[in-house]
Design a protein around this motif. Structure first.
Motif, PDB file in Angstrom:
ATOM      1  N   GLU A 105      11.015  -9.155  13.843  1.00 25.68           N
ATOM      2  CA  GLU A 105       9.898  -8.946  14.768  1.00 25.68           C
ATOM      3  C   GLU A 105       8.875 -10.075  14.634  1.00 25.68           C
ATOM      4  O   GLU A 105       8.380 -10.621  15.632  1.00 25.68           O
ATOM      5  N   ALA A 106       8.559 -10.428  13.405  1.00 24.07           N
ATOM      6  CA  ALA A 106       7.597 -11.503  13.172  1.00 24.07           C
ATOM      7  C   ALA A 106       8.121 -12.831  13.699  1.00 24.07           C
ATOM      8  O   ALA A 106       7.356 -13.641  14.259  1.00 24.07           O
ATOM      9  N   ALA A 107       9.419 -13.067  13.548  1.00 21.64           N
ATOM     10  CA  ALA A 107      10.004 -14.307  14.055  1.00 21.64           C
ATOM     11  C   ALA A 107       9.930 -14.382  15.572  1.00 21.64           C
ATOM     12  O   ALA A 107       9.671 -15.451  16.148  1.00 21.64           O
ATOM     13  N   ILE A 108      10.152 -13.247  16.231  1.00 17.64           N
ATOM     14  CA  ILE A 108      10.048 -13.206  17.696  1.00 17.64           C
ATOM     15  C   ILE A 108       8.625 -13.523  18.126  1.00 17.64           C
ATOM     16  O   ILE A 108       8.389 -14.305  19.061  1.00 17.64           O
ATOM     17  N   LEU A 115       3.788 -24.266  10.383  1.00 18.49           N
ATOM     18  CA  LEU A 115       2.894 -23.667   9.404  1.00 18.49           C
ATOM     19  C   LEU A 115       1.626 -23.098  10.036  1.00 18.49           C
ATOM     20  O   LEU A 115       1.085 -22.092   9.566  1.00 18.49           O
ATOM     21  N   ASP A 116       1.151 -23.701  11.121  1.00 25.90           N
ATOM     22  CA  ASP A 116      -0.138 -23.300  11.694  1.00 25.90           C
ATOM     23  C   ASP A 116      -0.013 -22.544  13.010  1.00 25.90           C
ATOM     24  O   ASP A 116      -1.011 -22.378  13.716  1.00 25.90           O
ATOM     25  N   VAL A 117       1.182 -22.069  13.355  1.00 26.55           N
ATOM     26  CA  VAL A 117       1.360 -21.408  14.655  1.00 26.55           C
ATOM     27  C   VAL A 117       0.635 -20.069  14.688  1.00 26.55           C
ATOM     28  O   VAL A 117      -0.149 -19.784  15.607  1.00 26.55           O
ATOM     29  N   LEU A 118       0.880 -19.205  13.735  1.00 27.48           N
ATOM     30  CA  LEU A 118       0.228 -17.898  13.714  1.00 27.48           C
ATOM     31  C   LEU A 118      -1.189 -18.039  13.181  1.00 27.48           C
ATOM     32  O   LEU A 118      -1.424 -18.694  12.160  1.00 27.48           O
ATOM     33  N   GLN A 119      -2.114 -17.389  13.849  1.00 28.65           N
ATOM     34  CA  GLN A 119      -3.515 -17.438  13.484  1.00 28.65           C
ATOM     35  C   GLN A 119      -3.970 -16.076  12.952  1.00 28.65           C
ATOM     36  O   GLN A 119      -3.293 -15.063  13.162  1.00 28.65           O
ATOM     37  N   PRO A 120      -5.108 -16.022  12.230  1.00 25.31           N
ATOM     38  CA  PRO A 120      -5.591 -14.733  11.711  1.00 25.31           C
ATOM     39  C   PRO A 120      -5.655 -13.667  12.807  1.00 25.31           C
ATOM     40  O   PRO A 120      -6.218 -13.897  13.876  1.00 25.31           O
ATOM     41  N   GLY A 121      -5.045 -12.532  12.518  1.00 21.34           N
ATOM     42  CA  GLY A 121      -5.011 -11.436  13.476  1.00 21.34           C
ATOM     43  C   GLY A 121      -3.771 -11.381  14.337  1.00 21.34           C
ATOM     44  O   GLY A 121      -3.516 -10.375  15.001  1.00 21.34           O
ATOM     45  N   ASP A 122      -2.957 -12.445  14.340  1.00 24.21           N
ATOM     46  CA  ASP A 122      -1.752 -12.455  15.175  1.00 24.21           C
ATOM     47  C   ASP A 122      -0.695 -11.475  14.682  1.00 24.21           C
ATOM     48  O   ASP A 122       0.059 -10.907  15.471  1.00 24.21           O
ATOM     49  N   HIS A 123      -0.588 -11.310  13.382  1.00 20.08           N
ATOM     50  CA  HIS A 123       0.426 -10.408  12.833  1.00 20.08           C
ATOM     51  C   HIS A 123      -0.020 -10.001  11.436  1.00 20.08           C
ATOM     52  O   HIS A 123      -0.754 -10.735  10.771  1.00 20.08           O
ATOM     53  N   GLY A 124       0.410  -8.838  10.992  1.00 16.72           N
ATOM     54  CA  GLY A 124       0.021  -8.389   9.670  1.00 16.72           C
ATOM     55  C   GLY A 124       0.803  -7.176   9.241  1.00 16.72           C
ATOM     56  O   GLY A 124       1.578  -6.605  10.014  1.00 16.72           O
ATOM     57  N   SER A 125       0.604  -6.785   7.986  1.00 15.06           N
ATOM     58  CA  SER A 125       1.268  -5.607   7.439  1.00 15.06           C
ATOM     59  C   SER A 125       0.503  -5.162   6.207  1.00 15.06           C
ATOM     60  O   SER A 125       0.194  -5.974   5.333  1.00 15.06           O
ATOM     61  N   THR A 126       0.197  -3.884   6.128  1.00 10.36           N
ATOM     62  CA  THR A 126      -0.602  -3.378   5.025  1.00 10.36           C
ATOM     63  C   THR A 126       0.047  -3.624   3.670  1.00 10.36           C
ATOM     64  O   THR A 126      -0.602  -4.070   2.724  1.00 10.36           O
ATOM     65  N   PHE A 127       1.337  -3.328   3.563  1.00 19.21           N
ATOM     66  CA  PHE A 127       1.992  -3.344   2.253  1.00 19.21           C
ATOM     67  C   PHE A 127       2.777  -4.631   1.974  1.00 19.21           C
ATOM     68  O   PHE A 127       3.221  -4.843   0.844  1.00 19.21           O
ATOM     69  N   ALA A 128       2.950  -5.479   2.962  1.00 19.41           N
ATOM     70  CA  ALA A 128       3.925  -6.570   2.850  1.00 19.41           C
ATOM     71  C   ALA A 128       3.596  -7.536   1.725  1.00 19.41           C
ATOM     72  O   ALA A 128       2.460  -7.993   1.589  1.00 19.41           O
ATOM     73  N   GLY A 129       4.616  -7.847   0.910  1.00 21.64           N
ATOM     74  CA  GLY A 129       4.477  -8.853  -0.127  1.00 21.64           C
ATOM     75  C   GLY A 129       3.510  -8.472  -1.220  1.00 21.64           C
ATOM     76  O   GLY A 129       2.862  -9.346  -1.814  1.00 21.64           O
ATOM     77  N   ASN A 130       3.404  -7.189  -1.532  1.00 23.08           N
ATOM     78  CA  ASN A 130       2.450  -6.777  -2.560  1.00 23.08           C
ATOM     79  C   ASN A 130       2.891  -7.254  -3.950  1.00 23.08           C
ATOM     80  O   ASN A 130       4.017  -7.721  -4.128  1.00 23.08           O
ATOM     81  N   PRO A 131       2.027  -7.188  -4.949  1.00 24.03           N
ATOM     82  CA  PRO A 131       2.379  -7.729  -6.263  1.00 24.03           C
ATOM     83  C   PRO A 131       3.629  -7.124  -6.889  1.00 24.03           C
ATOM     84  O   PRO A 131       4.353  -7.808  -7.621  1.00 24.03           O
ATOM     85  N   LEU A 132       3.890  -5.833  -6.642  1.00 28.15           N
ATOM     86  CA  LEU A 132       5.059  -5.202  -7.259  1.00 28.15           C
ATOM     87  C   LEU A 132       6.355  -5.792  -6.718  1.00 28.15           C
ATOM     88  O   LEU A 132       7.239  -6.181  -7.496  1.00 28.15           O
ATOM     89  N   VAL A 133       6.490  -5.849  -5.384  1.00 25.45           N
ATOM     90  CA  VAL A 133       7.733  -6.396  -4.834  1.00 25.45           C
ATOM     91  C   VAL A 133       7.844  -7.882  -5.138  1.00 25.45           C
ATOM     92  O   VAL A 133       8.953  -8.407  -5.326  1.00 25.45           O
ATOM     93  N   ALA A 134       6.717  -8.575  -5.194  1.00 30.07           N
ATOM     94  CA  ALA A 134       6.754 -10.000  -5.535  1.00 30.07           C
ATOM     95  C   ALA A 134       7.271 -10.205  -6.949  1.00 30.07           C
ATOM     96  O   ALA A 134       8.064 -11.125  -7.210  1.00 30.07           O
ATOM     97  N   ALA A 135       6.854  -9.361  -7.889  1.00 31.85           N
ATOM     98  CA  ALA A 135       7.340  -9.484  -9.265  1.00 31.85           C
ATOM     99  C   ALA A 135       8.848  -9.280  -9.335  1.00 31.85           C
ATOM    100  O   ALA A 135       9.565 -10.020 -10.030  1.00 31.85           O
ATOM    101  N   ALA A 136       9.339  -8.269  -8.601  1.00 32.77           N
ATOM    102  CA  ALA A 136      10.784  -8.046  -8.579  1.00 32.77           C
ATOM    103  C   ALA A 136      11.513  -9.231  -7.966  1.00 32.77           C
ATOM    104  O   ALA A 136      12.569  -9.660  -8.468  1.00 32.77           O
ATOM    105  N   ALA A 137      10.976  -9.777  -6.884  1.00 33.81           N
ATOM    106  CA  ALA A 137      11.623 -10.911  -6.220  1.00 33.81           C
ATOM    107  C   ALA A 137      11.639 -12.148  -7.111  1.00 33.81           C
ATOM    108  O   ALA A 137      12.623 -12.907  -7.120  1.00 33.81           O
ATOM    109  N   HIS A 138      10.567 -12.381  -7.863  1.00 30.91           N
ATOM    110  CA  HIS A 138      10.573 -13.499  -8.819  1.00 30.91           C
ATOM    111  C   HIS A 138      11.707 -13.330  -9.832  1.00 30.91           C
ATOM    112  O   HIS A 138      12.413 -14.297 -10.159  1.00 30.91           O
ATOM    113  N   ALA A 139      11.889 -12.114 -10.321  1.00 30.76           N
ATOM    114  CA  ALA A 139      12.954 -11.866 -11.291  1.00 30.76           C
ATOM    115  C   ALA A 139      14.326 -12.122 -10.677  1.00 30.76           C
ATOM    116  O   ALA A 139      15.216 -12.690 -11.325  1.00 30.76           O
ATOM    117  N   VAL A 140      14.502 -11.704  -9.426  1.00 29.91           N
ATOM    118  CA  VAL A 140      15.764 -11.952  -8.734  1.00 29.91           C
ATOM    119  C   VAL A 140      16.014 -13.459  -8.595  1.00 29.91           C
ATOM    120  O   VAL A 140      17.107 -13.956  -8.887  1.00 29.91           O
TER     121      VAL A 140
END
Length: 397
Positions: free
Chosen positions: A114-117, A267-292
């Motif tokens: 969806e974000a890519a579209i 890098l500069d196509v999307l501007q503040p407010g164009d797209h977002g997500s409350t939980f996306a990329g939070n520290p917990l999932v980021a820690a797991a992804a670093h380990a992977v």
């Protein structure tokens, strides 16, 4: 702790309180370890599907478990309105391992698409999204509109306008892409349709057509990325470099995370407010992804995936009842011959018997096709055991 609920008890509760959008197997899983799932009734199932390509380091990988445990005691969530080292460093690692631009975190593969579209439409100030027949990009309304499979689309019409699907041929792609095209969205290997590789000429045609008309080439790496094919990203083996990739499934080995990764020019196509997500990329999932990533980027890991894939393919090709095997690395499909299909009714019927009677889990994306997405950490002994169980299931009458 109380004893786990039985399969029958779970089914009774689900019948009353869960919507019926999943056709569940008659299996109740209690725990997992490496390439094995343990059921509430004491069975031990060899997992050759790893949660539909998600738990690619197997169940309970110690690096991932430690990373999650440590991060859970530090910080789970603070929102994307502040600077957070874990997610920022993860974005850097994903970009440097692929297209070198920017990253937008999401919670799933469908959301990443969806974000890519939206990125493509923002870049082109509108425009049509071209996708390929047999492709699969998710079940949210935009991603579904880019998924030209009538059985999935028809119940939810009308779809989002501005999407066009074409056959996966160079001629069809060239004919479909024009100045009004925002992007071509495709998979290099169409996983949900049966592990069907796209011809390299079609991929090159998509790249050429996008360049000629100022459109973006988006490669959906949700299933094929993160080492699944023996390269970190499946596009690397094709010689075609996209503008954007979408990532999810194996990124955090079971925690919900997706990502959109771009080249530097976006890098500069999307501007503040164009797209977002409350939980996306939070520290917990980021820690797991670093380990992977620590595991997958270690010397020799991807080479081992390629070697394991070759062993699996060769062993499957020798099984009576399997006509051919396709795919790359540990993203494989076994095509059943007419005799095997005739005995079992369909690949779906066979897959059900394999998990319930032979304790090996694969699935059937097409009537004559078994799909295998085993953990990338699978050993030779487990490969041989898995093939033996599949062979026994095919041979049974």
């Amino acid at each position: 702790m109380p004893d786990p609920l039985s399969l029958e008890a779970l089914e009774q509760i689900e019948a009353q309180h869960l919507l019926r959008n999943y056709a569940r197997l008659p299996v109740a899983v209690a725990s997992g370890a490496d390439v094995w799932l343990h059921t509430v009734d004491g069975r031990r199932i060899l997992d050759l599907l790893c949660g539909l390509g998600v738990t690619s380091l197997g169940h309970g990988h110690p690096n991932v478990t430690m990373a999650i445990t440590e991060q859970a005691g530090t910080l789970l969530h603070a929102s994307n309105l502040v600077h957070l080292e874990g997610p920022v460093r993860l974005a850097q690692r994903l970009a440097e391992s692929s297209l070198g631009g920017g990253v937008l975190f999401q919670n799933s593969g469908a959301e990443a698409n969806e974000a890519a579209i939206k990125l493509a439409r923002r870049h082109k100030r509108g425009g049509e999204i071209v996708s390929l027949f047999r492709g699969f990009h998710g079940r949210t309304m935009g991603a579904l509109s880019a998924t030209p499979q009538e059985s999935k689309q028809e119940p939810f019409a009308p779809l989002v306008p501005g999407f066009r699907a074409v056959p996966p041929t160079p001629e069809a792609v060239h004919a479909a892409v024009g100045d009004g095209t925002a992007a071509v969205l495709l998979e290099t290997i169409q996983g949900e349709s049966g592990v069907l590789p796209i011809d390299p000429d079609t991929l090159r045609a998509a790249r050429e057509a996008c360049d000629a008309h100022g459109a973006l080439l988006i490669v959906d790496e949700v299933q094929s990325g993160m080492g699944r094919t023996g390269d970190m990203w499946s596009y690397e083996a094709t010689g075609v470099v996209p503008d954007v990739i979408t990532v999810a499934k194996a990124l955090a080995n079971g925690l919900p995370v997706g990502a959109l990764v771009t080249g530097p020019h976006l890098l500069d196509v999307l501007q503040p407010g164009d797209h977002g997500s409350t939980f996306a990329g939070n520290p917990l999932v980021a820690a797991a992804a670093h380990a992977v990533l620590d595991v997958m980027q270690a010397p020799g890991f991807l080479e081992r995936v390629r070697v394991a894939g070759d062993r699996f393919r060769a062993a499957l090709e020798a099984v009576p009842g399997i006509a051919s095997v396709r795919g790359r690395g540990l993203m494989l499909a076994a095509e059943l011959d007419a005799d095997a299909v005739g005995r079992h009714g369909s690949a779906g019927d066979l897959a059900l018997r394999l998990v319930t009677e032979h304790d090996v889990w694969v699935n059937a994306p097409a009537p004559t096709t078994l799909r295998l997405l085993p953990p990338l950490t699978i050993g030779d002994a487990e490969i041989d055991e898995g093939v033996a169980r599949i062979a026994a299931g095919i041979a049974a009458r």
